[in-house]
Design a protein around this motif. Sequence first.
Motif, PDB file in Angstrom:
ATOM      1  N   PRO A 257      -8.500   3.140  -0.218  1.00 28.09           N
ATOM      2  CA  PRO A 257      -7.637   4.329  -0.253  1.00 28.09           C
ATOM      3  C   PRO A 257      -6.571   4.357   0.841  1.00 28.09           C
ATOM      4  CG  PRO A 257      -9.921   4.898   0.329  1.00 28.09           C
ATOM      5  CD  PRO A 257      -9.916   3.459  -0.056  1.00 28.09           C
ATOM      6  N   SER A 258      -6.770   3.584   1.924  1.00 27.06           N
ATOM      7  CA  SER A 258      -5.769   3.656   3.004  1.00 27.06           C
ATOM      8  C   SER A 258      -4.580   2.727   2.745  1.00 27.06           C
ATOM      9  CB  SER A 258      -6.429   3.318   4.340  1.00 27.06           C
ATOM     10  OG  SER A 258      -7.011   2.036   4.275  1.00 27.06           O
ATOM     11  N   PHE A 259      -4.623   1.923   1.685  1.00 25.83           N
ATOM     12  CA  PHE A 259      -3.494   1.021   1.386  1.00 25.83           C
ATOM     13  C   PHE A 259      -2.600   1.634   0.303  1.00 25.83           C
ATOM     14  CE2 PHE A 259      -6.131  -1.819   3.735  1.00 25.83           C
ATOM     15  CZ  PHE A 259      -5.312  -2.839   4.202  1.00 25.83           C
ATOM     16  N   SER A 260      -1.367   1.088   0.174  1.00 24.31           N
ATOM     17  CA  SER A 260      -0.454   1.657  -0.810  1.00 24.31           C
ATOM     18  C   SER A 260      -0.899   1.305  -2.228  1.00 24.31           C
ATOM     19  CB  SER A 260       0.973   1.166  -0.556  1.00 24.31           C
ATOM     20  OG  SER A 260       0.979  -0.233  -0.599  1.00 24.31           O
ATOM     21  N   LYS A 261      -0.449   2.132  -3.169  1.00 21.65           N
ATOM     22  CA  LYS A 261      -0.882   2.025  -4.575  1.00 21.65           C
ATOM     23  C   LYS A 261      -0.635   0.615  -5.128  1.00 21.65           C
ATOM     24  CE  LYS A 261      -1.635   3.818  -8.848  1.00 21.65           C
ATOM     25  NZ  LYS A 261      -2.032   2.582  -9.466  1.00 21.65           N
ATOM     26  N   GLN A 262       0.534   0.089  -4.779  1.00 23.80           N
ATOM     27  CA  GLN A 262       0.928  -1.246  -5.254  1.00 23.80           C
ATOM     28  C   GLN A 262      -0.107  -2.316  -4.829  1.00 23.80           C
ATOM     29  OE1 GLN A 262       4.684  -2.065  -3.474  1.00 23.80           O
ATOM     30  NE2 GLN A 262       4.689  -4.201  -4.091  1.00 23.80           N
ATOM     31  N   LEU A 263      -0.593  -2.187  -3.576  1.00 23.35           N
ATOM     32  CA  LEU A 263      -1.547  -3.177  -3.073  1.00 23.35           C
ATOM     33  C   LEU A 263      -2.947  -2.943  -3.637  1.00 23.35           C
ATOM     34  CD1 LEU A 263      -0.332  -3.615   0.604  1.00 23.35           C
ATOM     35  CD2 LEU A 263       0.054  -5.100  -1.358  1.00 23.35           C
ATOM     36  N   ILE A 264      -3.255  -1.696  -3.945  1.00 30.80           N
ATOM     37  CA  ILE A 264      -4.551  -1.402  -4.588  1.00 30.80           C
ATOM     38  C   ILE A 264      -4.549  -2.082  -5.970  1.00 30.80           C
ATOM     39  CG2 ILE A 264      -5.985   0.428  -5.597  1.00 30.80           C
ATOM     40  CD1 ILE A 264      -4.962   2.264  -3.326  1.00 30.80           C
ATOM     41  N   ASP A 265      -3.426  -1.915  -6.708  1.00 35.57           N
ATOM     42  CA  ASP A 265      -3.324  -2.528  -8.049  1.00 35.57           C
ATOM     43  C   ASP A 265      -3.412  -4.047  -7.937  1.00 35.57           C
ATOM     44  OD1 ASP A 265      -3.034  -0.034  -9.013  1.00 35.57           O
ATOM     45  OD2 ASP A 265      -0.848  -0.139  -9.313  1.00 35.57           O
ATOM     46  N   ALA A 444      -0.827  -6.793   2.790  1.00 36.41           N
ATOM     47  CA  ALA A 444      -0.323  -6.273   4.062  1.00 36.41           C
ATOM     48  C   ALA A 444       0.559  -5.060   3.809  1.00 36.41           C
ATOM     49  CB  ALA A 444       0.487  -7.351   4.784  1.00 36.41           C
ATOM     50  N   ASP A 445       0.253  -3.982   4.507  1.00 31.09           N
ATOM     51  CA  ASP A 445       1.098  -2.785   4.508  1.00 31.09           C
ATOM     52  C   ASP A 445       1.745  -2.734   5.872  1.00 31.09           C
ATOM     53  OD1 ASP A 445       1.438  -1.115   2.364  1.00 31.09           O
ATOM     54  OD2 ASP A 445      -0.557  -0.218   2.528  1.00 31.09           O
ATOM     55  N   LEU A 446       3.021  -3.066   5.939  1.00 28.68           N
ATOM     56  CA  LEU A 446       3.648  -3.172   7.261  1.00 28.68           C
ATOM     57  C   LEU A 446       4.739  -2.135   7.442  1.00 28.68           C
ATOM     58  CD1 LEU A 446       4.085  -7.053   7.239  1.00 28.68           C
ATOM     59  CD2 LEU A 446       2.250  -5.767   8.300  1.00 28.68           C
ATOM     60  N   PRO A 447       4.814  -1.520   8.643  1.00 27.13           N
ATOM     61  CA  PRO A 447       5.925  -0.595   8.880  1.00 27.13           C
ATOM     62  C   PRO A 447       7.233  -1.384   8.943  1.00 27.13           C
ATOM     63  CG  PRO A 447       4.513  -0.798  10.838  1.00 27.13           C
ATOM     64  CD  PRO A 447       3.959  -1.706   9.807  1.00 27.13           C
ATOM     65  N   PHE A 448       8.246  -0.893   8.255  1.00 27.53           N
ATOM     66  CA  PHE A 448       9.480  -1.665   8.137  1.00 27.53           C
ATOM     67  C   PHE A 448      10.668  -0.704   8.109  1.00 27.53           C
ATOM     68  CE2 PHE A 448      12.432  -4.385   5.601  1.00 27.53           C
ATOM     69  CZ  PHE A 448      12.413  -5.497   6.433  1.00 27.53           C
ATOM     70  N   PHE A 449      11.488  -0.726   9.175  1.00 32.22           N
ATOM     71  CA  PHE A 449      12.668   0.148   9.237  1.00 32.22           C
ATOM     72  C   PHE A 449      12.373   1.569   8.760  1.00 32.22           C
ATOM     73  CE2 PHE A 449      14.891  -4.016   8.859  1.00 32.22           C
ATOM     74  CZ  PHE A 449      15.541  -3.947  10.077  1.00 32.22           C
ATOM     75  N   ASN A 450      11.489   2.252   9.413  1.00 28.70           N
ATOM     76  CA  ASN A 450      11.105   3.626   9.053  1.00 28.70           C
ATOM     77  C   ASN A 450      10.440   3.729   7.684  1.00 28.70           C
ATOM     78  OD1 ASN A 450      12.039   4.623  11.430  1.00 28.70           O
ATOM     79  ND2 ASN A 450      14.082   5.082  10.593  1.00 28.70           N
ATOM     80  N   GLY A 451      10.263   2.639   7.018  1.00 32.34           N
ATOM     81  CA  GLY A 451       9.612   2.680   5.706  1.00 32.34           C
ATOM     82  C   GLY A 451       8.362   1.833   5.734  1.00 32.34           C
ATOM     83  N   ASN A 452       8.001   1.323   4.580  1.00 30.81           N
ATOM     84  CA  ASN A 452       6.770   0.562   4.475  1.00 30.81           C
ATOM     85  C   ASN A 452       7.011  -0.670   3.611  1.00 30.81           C
ATOM     86  OD1 ASN A 452       4.042   0.573   5.231  1.00 30.81           O
ATOM     87  ND2 ASN A 452       3.511   0.909   3.082  1.00 30.81           N
ATOM     88  N   LEU A 453       6.526  -1.809   4.089  1.00 29.24           N
ATOM     89  CA  LEU A 453       6.675  -3.025   3.301  1.00 29.24           C
ATOM     90  C   LEU A 453       5.290  -3.441   2.819  1.00 29.24           C
ATOM     91  CD1 LEU A 453       8.546  -5.422   2.463  1.00 29.24           C
ATOM     92  CD2 LEU A 453       7.850  -6.530   4.586  1.00 29.24           C
ATOM     93  N   ALA A 454       5.117  -3.484   1.504  1.00 28.08           N
ATOM     94  CA  ALA A 454       3.817  -3.863   0.944  1.00 28.08           C
ATOM     95  C   ALA A 454       3.922  -5.287   0.425  1.00 28.08           C
ATOM     96  CB  ALA A 454       3.440  -2.912  -0.180  1.00 28.08           C
ATOM     97  N   MET A 455       3.070  -6.171   0.932  1.00 36.36           N
ATOM     98  CA  MET A 455       3.136  -7.574   0.525  1.00 36.36           C
ATOM     99  C   MET A 455       1.748  -8.024   0.102  1.00 36.36           C
ATOM    100  SD  MET A 455       5.285  -9.421   3.555  1.00 36.36           S
ATOM    101  CE  MET A 455       3.845  -9.823   4.483  1.00 36.36           C
ATOM    102  N   GLY A 456       1.715  -8.923  -0.867  1.00 35.07           N
ATOM    103  CA  GLY A 456       0.427  -9.477  -1.259  1.00 35.07           C
ATOM    104  C   GLY A 456       0.635 -10.876  -1.787  1.00 35.07           C
ATOM    105  N   GLY A 457      -0.342 -11.765  -1.552  1.00 38.09           N
ATOM    106  CA  GLY A 457      -0.234 -13.102  -2.118  1.00 38.09           C
ATOM    107  C   GLY A 457      -0.588 -14.180  -1.131  1.00 38.09           C
TER     108      GLY A 457
END
Length: 499
Positions: A257-265, A444-457
Amino acid sequence: WKRFLQVTGGITLLTVASGVTLYYVAQKDRTPGPQLPHDPTKKTLVILGSGWGATSLLNSLDTIDYNVIVISPKNYFLFTPLLPSVAVGTLSPRSILQPTRYVTRHKKRQVTVIEASATDVDPITKTVTFADTSEIQGLVSTTTIPYDYLIFAVGAEVQTFNIPGVREHACFMKELEDAEKMQRRFLDCLESAAFPGQTVDEIKRLLHMVVVGGGPTGIELSGELHDFLEQDLRSWYPELAEHVRISLVEALPSVLPSFSKQLIDYTESTFKEAKIDILTKTMVKEVRDKSVVLQLPDKSIAEVPCGLVVWAAGNTLRKVTRDLMAKFPDVQTNRRGIAVDECLRMLGSNGTIFALGDCTATSYAPTAQVASQQGAYLARVLAQIAKKDELELRLKELQVSTEPEAKEEREHIEKRLVKLEKLRPFKYSHQGSLAYIGSERAIADLPFFNGNLAMGGVATFLFWRSAYLSTLFSMRNRILVATDWLYVKLFGRDVSHYI
Ligand code: FAD
Ligand code: NAI
């Protein structure tokens, strides 16, 4: 040829130079120099714990300022993020341990390390009672010592919700012994399944691994179990591999639940590909010797046979923490943990007890990242407090002096004391969340320029490895972990059932 010799010569020179540097650094690390003894004029700082919070504090603390005593039932720091890798033999246990004395022996002033569990803190007399809870004990195995400042960093223990059978039949994933126990049981399940004449149903039961909790611990462990199966067990247990099943049980509607929806999927689809069953909205109600009792989403109850249950259902407070909180009944009422102010001072303790990490109730998640930043912050706070204490002592000396210079110095000190009185509050800087999900993929859910970068792979997996390699506390650990990864890549994981 000339070019070839130049290149090989360069490489050889570089290798020799790195080897010599490594040797020199390692030797320096192995042979710590003399240290200053404890100084009776300094205040006593007692640190409870040798985990993320305590070790980060110890790393940054200037021990010139205090007589430091560390009390912990483990005489080492455990790098928890890589614990699931130990459970399946990707890493060997010692690769992720850092003996506390490797840190303290390099400090300027001696630090006393005591392998014991704190059993009681008395904030009135400012004393800590602790006991040697290890297998071997001497004539004295419990004692009480005074402190001027206490750092409470005892972490948390596994939450069982008093669900029947959890303590008796499940493995945890919190301490090194838990990982070793899980590995032993897992290999035992495989060998028992390989016993001649075993029925197919019994083989399936023995090889059904149930992981309870879809938080990061449960996810990482399921991923590691899957890797072990695919990369090694298929070769050494070809007749059994088909029967191995991994189920992840989560009470909430989704995992992580603490990760973004995209990374949960992404995690869910990776698990689907890997044939790891995710059972959400399903709650474990009981753990039995050979099964788990589940409450399914439609509220019906099912008993599912299994060989191994790993319990990763979150944290709860340790007894020593609850007992300490009970001594401040008016202010310590948060059931999640110790309430602290913005400078990590335990409420009610008059600034003599600091608490950090998983034993506290703050607005931050109970993570290593938070605990280690708090530890480094406390080192700065303690340096400021030491300076203040030193000036106050000097002020007392000056108070009796009638010399005109004394008056001047007094005024100067009083001005400095006003500045030192104010402590800067702790500010957490989130560096992002990372988790390994198996199949050489990470998220990875990374803070990025005031936003959030979600990466997987796969690239994130390499990032995950390099991030943890650089976060390890010592060069020794980095080399051991890197060597283990290389070893497993070349020879695979060991399937000897020896521990
Ligand atoms: P700990 O690190 O748990 O340290 C507590 C210390 O207190 C230990 O040394 C213990 O032996 C000692 N102690 C216990 N009882 C007593 C007593 N009575 N007296 C004295 N000492 C005592 N967080 C992340 O940010 N990233 C991750 O990738 C990550 N991965 C994790 C993986 C796993 C498997 C687990 C279990 C946790 C993971 N965490 C991660 C969470 C992280 O480990 C914790 O948040 C962190 O350890 C908290 O630090 P702490 O100092 O409060 O407690
Ligand atoms: P958690 O608290 O994050 O997750 C536990 C999960 O178990 C919850 O989702 C809960 O709903 C579920 N659960 C509880 N009881 C259950 C039951 N009876 N049946 C089924 N499901 C049940 O615990 P976790 O994963 O151990 O993490 C603890 C802390 O450590 C968290 O703050 C986490 O962020 C941190 N951590 C971070 C990691 C990372 O960043 N890679 C890795 C591991 C831990």
